[in-house]
Design an enzyme around this catalytic site. Sequence first.
Site, PDB file in Angstrom:
ATOM      1  N   HIS A 164      -1.194  42.174  -5.144  1.00  0.00           N
ATOM      2  CA  HIS A 164      -1.750  42.190  -3.787  1.00  0.00           C
ATOM      3  C   HIS A 164      -1.500  43.562  -3.189  1.00  0.00           C
ATOM      4  O   HIS A 164      -0.448  44.160  -3.416  1.00  0.00           O
ATOM      5  CB  HIS A 164      -1.079  41.121  -2.923  1.00  0.00           C
ATOM      6  CG  HIS A 164      -1.870  40.768  -1.699  1.00  0.00           C
ATOM      7  ND1 HIS A 164      -2.870  39.801  -1.715  1.00  0.00           N
ATOM      8  CD2 HIS A 164      -1.841  41.251  -0.443  1.00  0.00           C
ATOM      9  CE1 HIS A 164      -3.408  39.717  -0.501  1.00  0.00           C
ATOM     10  NE2 HIS A 164      -2.793  40.596   0.298  1.00  0.00           N
ATOM     11  N   ASP A 178      -2.524  31.249   7.651  1.00  0.00           N
ATOM     12  CA  ASP A 178      -2.790  32.682   7.444  1.00  0.00           C
ATOM     13  C   ASP A 178      -4.258  32.979   7.728  1.00  0.00           C
ATOM     14  O   ASP A 178      -4.583  34.004   8.335  1.00  0.00           O
ATOM     15  CB  ASP A 178      -2.428  33.118   6.020  1.00  0.00           C
ATOM     16  CG  ASP A 178      -2.699  34.614   5.817  1.00  0.00           C
ATOM     17  OD1 ASP A 178      -2.171  35.412   6.622  1.00  0.00           O
ATOM     18  OD2 ASP A 178      -3.440  34.985   4.900  1.00  0.00           O
ATOM     19  N   ARG A 187      -5.130  38.774  14.000  1.00  0.00           N
ATOM     20  CA  ARG A 187      -4.416  40.067  13.890  1.00  0.00           C
ATOM     21  C   ARG A 187      -5.405  41.204  13.674  1.00  0.00           C
ATOM     22  O   ARG A 187      -5.222  42.307  14.185  1.00  0.00           O
ATOM     23  CB  ARG A 187      -3.429  40.016  12.712  1.00  0.00           C
ATOM     24  CG  ARG A 187      -2.207  39.167  12.984  1.00  0.00           C
ATOM     25  CD  ARG A 187      -1.398  38.939  11.717  1.00  0.00           C
ATOM     26  NE  ARG A 187      -0.924  40.168  11.127  1.00  0.00           N
ATOM     27  CZ  ARG A 187      -0.880  40.399   9.809  1.00  0.00           C
ATOM     28  NH1 ARG A 187      -1.288  39.484   8.940  1.00  0.00           N
ATOM     29  NH2 ARG A 187      -0.425  41.526   9.350  1.00  0.00           N
ATOM     30  N   SER A 201       2.131  36.824   5.681  1.00  0.00           N
ATOM     31  CA  SER A 201       0.721  36.708   5.323  1.00  0.00           C
ATOM     32  C   SER A 201       0.527  36.852   3.811  1.00  0.00           C
ATOM     33  O   SER A 201      -0.120  36.022   3.167  1.00  0.00           O
ATOM     34  CB  SER A 201      -0.052  37.792   6.087  1.00  0.00           C
ATOM     35  OG  SER A 201      -1.352  37.935   5.590  1.00  0.00           O
ATOM     36  N   LYS A 212       0.269  33.427   0.731  1.00  0.00           N
ATOM     37  CA  LYS A 212      -0.899  33.271  -0.162  1.00  0.00           C
ATOM     38  C   LYS A 212      -0.451  33.286  -1.615  1.00  0.00           C
ATOM     39  O   LYS A 212      -0.893  32.490  -2.428  1.00  0.00           O
ATOM     40  CB  LYS A 212      -1.894  34.432   0.055  1.00  0.00           C
ATOM     41  CG  LYS A 212      -2.625  34.392   1.388  1.00  0.00           C
ATOM     42  CD  LYS A 212      -3.805  35.341   1.421  1.00  0.00           C
ATOM     43  CE  LYS A 212      -3.457  36.771   1.785  1.00  0.00           C
ATOM     44  NZ  LYS A 212      -3.088  37.033   3.171  1.00  0.00           N
TER      45      LYS A 212
HETATM   46  N1  URA Z   1      -2.759  41.814   3.221  1.00  0.00           N
HETATM   47  C1  URA Z   1      -2.553  40.564   3.679  1.00  0.00           C
HETATM   48  O1  URA Z   1      -2.915  39.592   3.033  1.00  0.00           O
HETATM   49  N2  URA Z   1      -1.947  40.417   4.864  1.00  0.00           N
HETATM   50  C2  URA Z   1      -1.529  41.448   5.603  1.00  0.00           C
HETATM   51  O2  URA Z   1      -0.981  41.227   6.656  1.00  0.00           O
HETATM   52  C3  URA Z   1      -1.745  42.757   5.126  1.00  0.00           C
HETATM   53  C4  URA Z   1      -2.364  42.925   3.922  1.00  0.00           C
END
Ligand code: URA
Length: 439
Positions: free
Chosen positions: A81, A160, A167, A182, A186
């Site tokens: 990620h 999220d 956000r 966040s 996931k």
């Molecule tokens: N990627 C995400 O999934 N969440 C964030 O807050 C920043 C980058």
Amino acid sequence: MNPVEIILKKRNGEILSAAEISWLVNSYLKGSVTDYQMSAWLMAVYFQGLVSEEIQALTECYINSGKRIDFPAEIVTADKHSTGGVGDKISLMLAPIAAACGLYVPMISGRGLGHTGGTLDKLDSIPGFQTQLSLQRIKELTLQHGLSMVGQSEELVPADKKIYALRDVTATVESPGLITASIMSKKIAEGAKHLVIDLKVGSGAFMPTINRAKELAEALIKTGNAFGQKVTVVLTNMNAPLGTHIGNALEVIEALEYLKGNYLPDTQEITETLTSEMLLSARLAANKEQALNMIRDAVSTGKALHKFEEMIIAQGGEPEVCFDYGKFPAAKYKLPIFAQEDGYVQSIDSRSIGYALVGIKAGRMQVSDEIDYGAGAVLYPKVGTLINKNDEIGTLYTSDREAGEQAIRRILASYKLSPDPVTAEELILGKLTLQDFSA
Ligand code: URA
């Protein structure tokens, strides 16, 4: 409980209990806490921060807002990620390459956030491609094809999904605690046992300095560890957009070119570094050299491209896009970008380029904004490139000519030139694991 008291407590720098955090998030999901109250709380968190107990409570509450995918113990699940960048299409190459190398990648991604692009919006530019799949279907597709690329849903981290969108449009992204909850919710809910985080640092990143980045790395690694996930953080330079294409369909096209073996040095270095960390963490490769051989082989044999095509078909998209880029949504106008002065590129304000492209609808200013999937830019100069006045340094793709001309002015102003030669910066800035933060 009273939302105003919880906002006030955080605004005044107090530590919230797990019960308060859980009540606030769940009430927001139910609709009894409003967008404006949640926005105020997010801004209070932005300024006051969250301690590690609060971050874990928030992550847990995000995960528990939906369900978790459980893969059989013998299946090696891994994922990557990014904390968010400009022109960052690495997931689109990395996931099929990793799957072609034998990993199982159940990737849950997000939409664009602030000035940065999001993998989900990029995938949505593929006609027909579905990113809202049931948990059962994600599991089936991952087991069958080695990968699936989807978004948060009512079943998977709905908290999220809703808070992320808020956000994005309230300038409350750059908080280590909020980013950690966040990302990690996931990645834990999707069932990845190994996680590599591409933690971007620099002008186009949410963490502008190495010290801020290390603070975030610690929160990410410790949260992963608390939920039984092995996390490796790679710090990478985001002082310049990655690759040449920025914008949703444009980035998928650049990723497809990569999978056909048409590498650019920066995307190649980042893709190979992150994918090899996944293979090493999962022990599918014994060393970096073996990992690199596996990765390059996956591309040169066409296996990775085939995985991408297989995934598009499995998720309802039109696989013809892989060979006919005319099938992607296209912007109305194609405007050349000419350099205004001579000089070596000294720095590039990637954040400003990101926001210039939000202005032509490659990203959102409001939750309800529609994206123009064909909008974006192709920009060739990198730090160190010599450009001459009137050189055509790129192209802007837009459906709104006037907004496009404004975006070009902003893009040109993002390049700072020097009369003297400039050396390009390192792309990989370091690697961190749990050991780096153990007492
Ligand atoms: N990627 C995400 O999934 N969440 C964030 O807050 C920043 C980058």
